[in-house]
Design a protein around this motif. Sequence first.
Motif, PDB file in Angstrom:
ATOM      1  N   GLN A 163      42.897  -5.592 -20.400  1.00  0.00           N
ATOM      2  CA  GLN A 163      42.316  -6.907 -20.644  1.00  0.00           C
ATOM      3  C   GLN A 163      40.998  -6.781 -21.415  1.00  0.00           C
ATOM      4  O   GLN A 163      40.702  -7.591 -22.273  1.00  0.00           O
ATOM      5  CB  GLN A 163      42.076  -7.626 -19.317  1.00  0.00           C
ATOM      6  CG  GLN A 163      41.480  -9.008 -19.503  1.00  0.00           C
ATOM      7  CD  GLN A 163      41.650  -9.890 -18.287  1.00  0.00           C
ATOM      8  OE1 GLN A 163      42.209  -9.479 -17.281  1.00  0.00           O
ATOM      9  NE2 GLN A 163      41.174 -11.105 -18.378  1.00  0.00           N
ATOM     10  N   ARG A 164      40.257  -5.750 -21.113  1.00  0.00           N
ATOM     11  CA  ARG A 164      38.983  -5.577 -21.796  1.00  0.00           C
ATOM     12  C   ARG A 164      39.158  -5.136 -23.246  1.00  0.00           C
ATOM     13  O   ARG A 164      38.396  -5.531 -24.123  1.00  0.00           O
ATOM     14  CB  ARG A 164      38.130  -4.543 -21.045  1.00  0.00           C
ATOM     15  CG  ARG A 164      36.816  -4.191 -21.708  1.00  0.00           C
ATOM     16  CD  ARG A 164      35.881  -5.392 -21.741  1.00  0.00           C
ATOM     17  NE  ARG A 164      34.688  -5.124 -22.529  1.00  0.00           N
ATOM     18  CZ  ARG A 164      34.638  -5.215 -23.854  1.00  0.00           C
ATOM     19  NH1 ARG A 164      35.707  -5.577 -24.544  1.00  0.00           N
ATOM     20  NH2 ARG A 164      33.515  -4.958 -24.490  1.00  0.00           N
ATOM     21  N   GLY A 209      42.935  -7.653 -24.539  1.00  0.00           N
ATOM     22  CA  GLY A 209      42.854  -9.069 -24.240  1.00  0.00           C
ATOM     23  C   GLY A 209      44.203  -9.748 -24.176  1.00  0.00           C
ATOM     24  O   GLY A 209      45.236  -9.118 -24.348  1.00  0.00           O
ATOM     25  N   GLY A 241      42.205 -18.997 -18.863  1.00  0.00           N
ATOM     26  CA  GLY A 241      41.537 -18.389 -20.017  1.00  0.00           C
ATOM     27  C   GLY A 241      40.126 -18.903 -20.228  1.00  0.00           C
ATOM     28  O   GLY A 241      39.493 -18.553 -21.216  1.00  0.00           O
ATOM     29  N   TYR A 270      30.690 -12.047 -26.163  1.00  0.00           N
ATOM     30  CA  TYR A 270      32.131 -12.148 -26.405  1.00  0.00           C
ATOM     31  C   TYR A 270      32.553 -10.944 -27.230  1.00  0.00           C
ATOM     32  O   TYR A 270      31.743 -10.305 -27.892  1.00  0.00           O
ATOM     33  CB  TYR A 270      32.457 -13.443 -27.143  1.00  0.00           C
ATOM     34  CG  TYR A 270      31.733 -13.587 -28.461  1.00  0.00           C
ATOM     35  CD1 TYR A 270      30.405 -13.981 -28.495  1.00  0.00           C
ATOM     36  CD2 TYR A 270      32.362 -13.287 -29.661  1.00  0.00           C
ATOM     37  CE1 TYR A 270      29.731 -14.079 -29.681  1.00  0.00           C
ATOM     38  CE2 TYR A 270      31.687 -13.394 -30.862  1.00  0.00           C
ATOM     39  CZ  TYR A 270      30.374 -13.788 -30.871  1.00  0.00           C
ATOM     40  OH  TYR A 270      29.701 -13.873 -32.053  1.00  0.00           O
ATOM     41  N   ASP A 271      33.849 -10.652 -27.166  1.00  0.00           N
ATOM     42  CA  ASP A 271      34.359  -9.497 -27.887  1.00  0.00           C
ATOM     43  C   ASP A 271      34.987  -9.959 -29.200  1.00  0.00           C
ATOM     44  O   ASP A 271      35.663 -10.980 -29.246  1.00  0.00           O
ATOM     45  CB  ASP A 271      35.404  -8.773 -27.044  1.00  0.00           C
ATOM     46  CG  ASP A 271      35.762  -7.431 -27.629  1.00  0.00           C
ATOM     47  OD1 ASP A 271      35.193  -6.433 -27.196  1.00  0.00           O
ATOM     48  OD2 ASP A 271      36.605  -7.387 -28.552  1.00  0.00           O
ATOM     49  N   GLU A 290      38.496  -8.755 -24.148  1.00  0.00           N
ATOM     50  CA  GLU A 290      37.783  -9.820 -23.450  1.00  0.00           C
ATOM     51  C   GLU A 290      36.606  -9.229 -22.707  1.00  0.00           C
ATOM     52  O   GLU A 290      36.756  -8.237 -22.004  1.00  0.00           O
ATOM     53  CB  GLU A 290      38.704 -10.512 -22.439  1.00  0.00           C
ATOM     54  CG  GLU A 290      39.898 -11.178 -23.063  1.00  0.00           C
ATOM     55  CD  GLU A 290      40.845 -11.752 -22.019  1.00  0.00           C
ATOM     56  OE1 GLU A 290      40.378 -12.137 -20.943  1.00  0.00           O
ATOM     57  OE2 GLU A 290      42.046 -11.800 -22.297  1.00  0.00           O
ATOM     58  N   SER A 332      34.919 -15.415 -23.976  1.00  0.00           N
ATOM     59  CA  SER A 332      34.932 -13.967 -23.801  1.00  0.00           C
ATOM     60  C   SER A 332      35.597 -13.260 -24.960  1.00  0.00           C
ATOM     61  O   SER A 332      35.436 -12.063 -25.133  1.00  0.00           O
ATOM     62  CB  SER A 332      35.715 -13.601 -22.544  1.00  0.00           C
ATOM     63  OG  SER A 332      35.094 -14.113 -21.420  1.00  0.00           O
ATOM     64  N   ARG A 333      36.416 -13.998 -25.675  1.00  0.00           N
ATOM     65  CA  ARG A 333      37.287 -13.363 -26.655  1.00  0.00           C
ATOM     66  C   ARG A 333      37.336 -14.239 -27.882  1.00  0.00           C
ATOM     67  O   ARG A 333      37.966 -15.300 -27.876  1.00  0.00           O
ATOM     68  CB  ARG A 333      38.690 -13.250 -26.047  1.00  0.00           C
ATOM     69  CG  ARG A 333      39.703 -12.598 -26.938  1.00  0.00           C
ATOM     70  CD  ARG A 333      41.053 -12.546 -26.239  1.00  0.00           C
ATOM     71  NE  ARG A 333      41.908 -11.526 -26.815  1.00  0.00           N
ATOM     72  CZ  ARG A 333      42.782 -11.759 -27.780  1.00  0.00           C
ATOM     73  NH1 ARG A 333      42.925 -12.959 -28.280  1.00  0.00           N
ATOM     74  NH2 ARG A 333      43.523 -10.760 -28.247  1.00  0.00           N
ATOM     75  N   SER A 344      36.813 -14.745 -17.877  1.00  0.00           N
ATOM     76  CA  SER A 344      37.588 -13.520 -17.879  1.00  0.00           C
ATOM     77  C   SER A 344      36.983 -12.475 -16.962  1.00  0.00           C
ATOM     78  O   SER A 344      35.765 -12.371 -16.837  1.00  0.00           O
ATOM     79  CB  SER A 344      37.659 -12.966 -19.305  1.00  0.00           C
ATOM     80  OG  SER A 344      38.373 -11.765 -19.288  1.00  0.00           O
ATOM     81  N   SER A 351      38.353 -17.728 -26.462  1.00  0.00           N
ATOM     82  CA  SER A 351      37.521 -18.221 -25.373  1.00  0.00           C
ATOM     83  C   SER A 351      36.118 -17.683 -25.536  1.00  0.00           C
ATOM     84  O   SER A 351      35.824 -16.948 -26.487  1.00  0.00           O
ATOM     85  CB  SER A 351      38.092 -17.760 -24.034  1.00  0.00           C
ATOM     86  OG  SER A 351      37.832 -16.393 -23.856  1.00  0.00           O
ATOM     87  N   GLY A 375      37.444  -9.435 -17.674  1.00  0.00           N
ATOM     88  CA  GLY A 375      37.157  -8.288 -18.512  1.00  0.00           C
ATOM     89  C   GLY A 375      37.713  -7.041 -17.864  1.00  0.00           C
ATOM     90  O   GLY A 375      38.840  -7.030 -17.381  1.00  0.00           O
TER      91      GLY A 375
END
Lengths: 565, 336
Positions: free
Chosen positions: A307-308, A311, B328, B256-257, B262, A319-320, B331, A317, B333
């Motif tokens: 997931q890190r 993803g 979503g 954020y990535d 994530e 995070s991503r 996260s 989002s 992560g």
Amino acid sequence: MKPGFIMLVHEALHRAGQVARYWASAGFPVVIHVDRRVPKARMAALQKRLTGLDNVRFCRRHACEWGTWSLVAAMQSAAETLLKEFPEASHVVATSGSCLPLRPADELAAYLADRPGTDFIESVTTADVAWTVGGIDYERFVLYFPFSWRRQRRLFDFAVALQRRLSIRRRLPPRLVPHLGSQWWCLTRETLTRILQDPDRRRHEAYFRYVWIPDESYFQSLVRLHSDRIDSRSLTLSKFDFQGKPHVFYDDHLQLLRRSDCFLARKIWPEAERLYGHFLSRERALQPRAEPNPARIDRLFARATEQRTRGRPGLYSQSRYPLPGRENGKTAGPYSVFEGFSALFEGFETWLGRHLGSRVHGHLFAPQRVEFAGGDKVYHGALSDSAALRDYDADRFLTNLIWATRGERQCFQFGPRDNQAPAWMMATDANAQISVISGAWAVALWRSRRDFAELRRDAASLQRIETEHLEILRSPWAKARVRIWTLAEFMENPMENLQGILEEIDPQRPRRPTEAPRMVQLDGFAQFLQKLRNEGMQPTLTGDFPAEPGPFPETAAPTRPRLVR
Amino acid sequence: MKLWKQYRLRMRRKRLQLRAWRKGLQLRRVEDRTAAIRHGDVLLFCTLRNERVRLPYFLQYYRKLGIRHFLFVDNASDDGSREYLAGQPDASVWTTPASYKRSRYGVDWLNHLQRRHGHGHWCLVADVDEFLVYPFCDTRPIRALTDWLDASAIKSFGAMLIDMYPRGRIDAEPYCEGQDPLEIACWFDSGNYVFKRNREYGNLWIQGGPRARVFFPENPGRAPALNKIPLVRWDRRFVYASSTHMLLPRGLNRVYDEWGGEKTSGCLLHAKFLHSFAQKSEEELRRREHYAGGREYEVYAERLREDPELWCRWSEKYINWRQLEILGLMSKGNWA
């Protein structure tokens, strides 16, 4: 069989003390190495905590730093103390202050007794490990690493680059084959004695002093010279994440740890009250002699790393937010785009929806409003039908819709009248299935029966837009599954063409549609095209429509066509 | 060019620091218990005005998460908020009658306090109606999160604002003191958020949610920003540049990535839309102390007079952080 424990401690001393007391009071010797940088007061507190236990010792203290020789030196001191002071110890288990015994030491002793003379130490050659960090795997044995990676990163990097440049290659001590592995091992007294009393020990030390992270390789390499039987695995459950830092266990991992049947786990969050309370309690019943089985924990951490690093495909989002081309799937699932079909077939959405058993949208990117299936004003994910909101970020509107409806294939209409902003995104998305009947908009124009001059203007602009769109679909970057027919091509065999699309959407259901969609009557359409031509506007996208009304078998029939096969 | 840009951002940061110091002079100490702050404590900073009813639950919620000390700036409350907070054993309170707007909506005051008391601590900045949710928050205290962030060498933690609202009219059910506001306002929009990169500061600019859907359907550019970076391992060189949306130095904004992965994140559940909201927005409209002359409040007030309902058929009912993570919105992560 009685294993003894050596313990490397530098923080959360109260937890280390708790674990040491647990082992010691069960009759197992413990030697603690406390980092020299730990202040006196805290050291004294730990000693006080362990008073009254005659099988606990503190060994000579080294100032330990990650990745350096000091950790091996600490382990050597602790192991020597243990071997010397406790002759009854048959094995030595290397642990850290954040290790937690998941099963009583008696069970470990029994386990070791069943496997006499076996050294449990993960020891693999560099060619076979994938977990080294920083790209330095074999080089850690043939370059010099005098600098700290944590504190002197620049110097460290510089030294590595310089040595690579100068092609420096250290010579390995004779007979030594570099091996790597977890530093949390369990060795027999015999093996460990032989390692510590090796006549070449000085030479090995001189060599390993400048190897990078020697605590992962010193014992792991030497054991290959001195052991009779190696079981290359660690009895301590310890998992590393993609950055090479250990995963931490918390209270909510309790059941997972219990079922893993491992003997020790690392690293435990010092405040994990429930874990310490549970695993260090005396009342725990002895379990049957189970083999350690950390598979479930492995899976959990593997998923986390996944997931890190990769993803969830199609997710945008906080995070991503991947750079273009880094999406790993631009959308969350497959979807179908139909261009020109609703102009050619009456009630196409309804027909398609009935056939696929799902809801089919109208023109999602229509200029006035989002035509959600059934005319809904709000859709999954609370997406609004406001055109302004949608056009504010059309790509995101589409990815949001596909994300919010995961598991349910989305089908919608698209055409040159719609907002063209998401065209590139769809064309370059492998999840998109785009079927185009080019020039079909002309049918809609013709049927609108408006003023001809106006129609002509519209036709020219729509044709221009669609031409550009088709260029996008045919570009070398396009990844979508694209089908393009000109109107004339499509008309040659409409049902066959439709069938192809449907089969691709749902290959599990090869059933042909029992009922064909009703096609609009095209009598007089050819004349309309001719008229456009006569007015100087060449409709290139419709294909070669015969100037005279040709025989279209399925459309010519006045009744609803039925497919018989 | 790049150097010039760096220099400009650096100057901006220095200016903001100076400004924070200047605005800090407006603060009058009511109760200072900061001597009780211990090494490693997680601190919470908050500006408020007339929020007496919400305070007990707010304190209860964050104490349970493991916040060790609260630092409040009271902007001239007259409903007893100040006195109530001053009576709390783990709170320090400052007060000021000065303009909220001219301290850039409280940011300057908090920048000042963070610089003085937050150095070396994990600092959370949250309003009285914002409730932080992070992965595993039901089983792990905030210290577990910050320890993990420390171990991963991460200095800032993103948590976007999720607007929560009740089903039906937002003024239907009155909120009582001590009650969990999320019992009333337990619905949210799950998937209508849009993102833009802010090239200059490197943060994401997030808009959407019920406010964009209901209040700004024809003018989405004016919808409020929802991106927040409320939890930071503070250093006296840091400064919030605009609310808690972004910081300087700008490396802190990269929560954020960009390579498909994530990063770990949370959510700030925003229980703003309770029965008191309509009244509050009329009041704020009069005070004109909010962003862009309270333009936002103008729209709210107008819209809410007509039809005070944010709920729709596709609203999602809040259950827990795992639900937000599956949707979503946040996260885990690689924190497992």
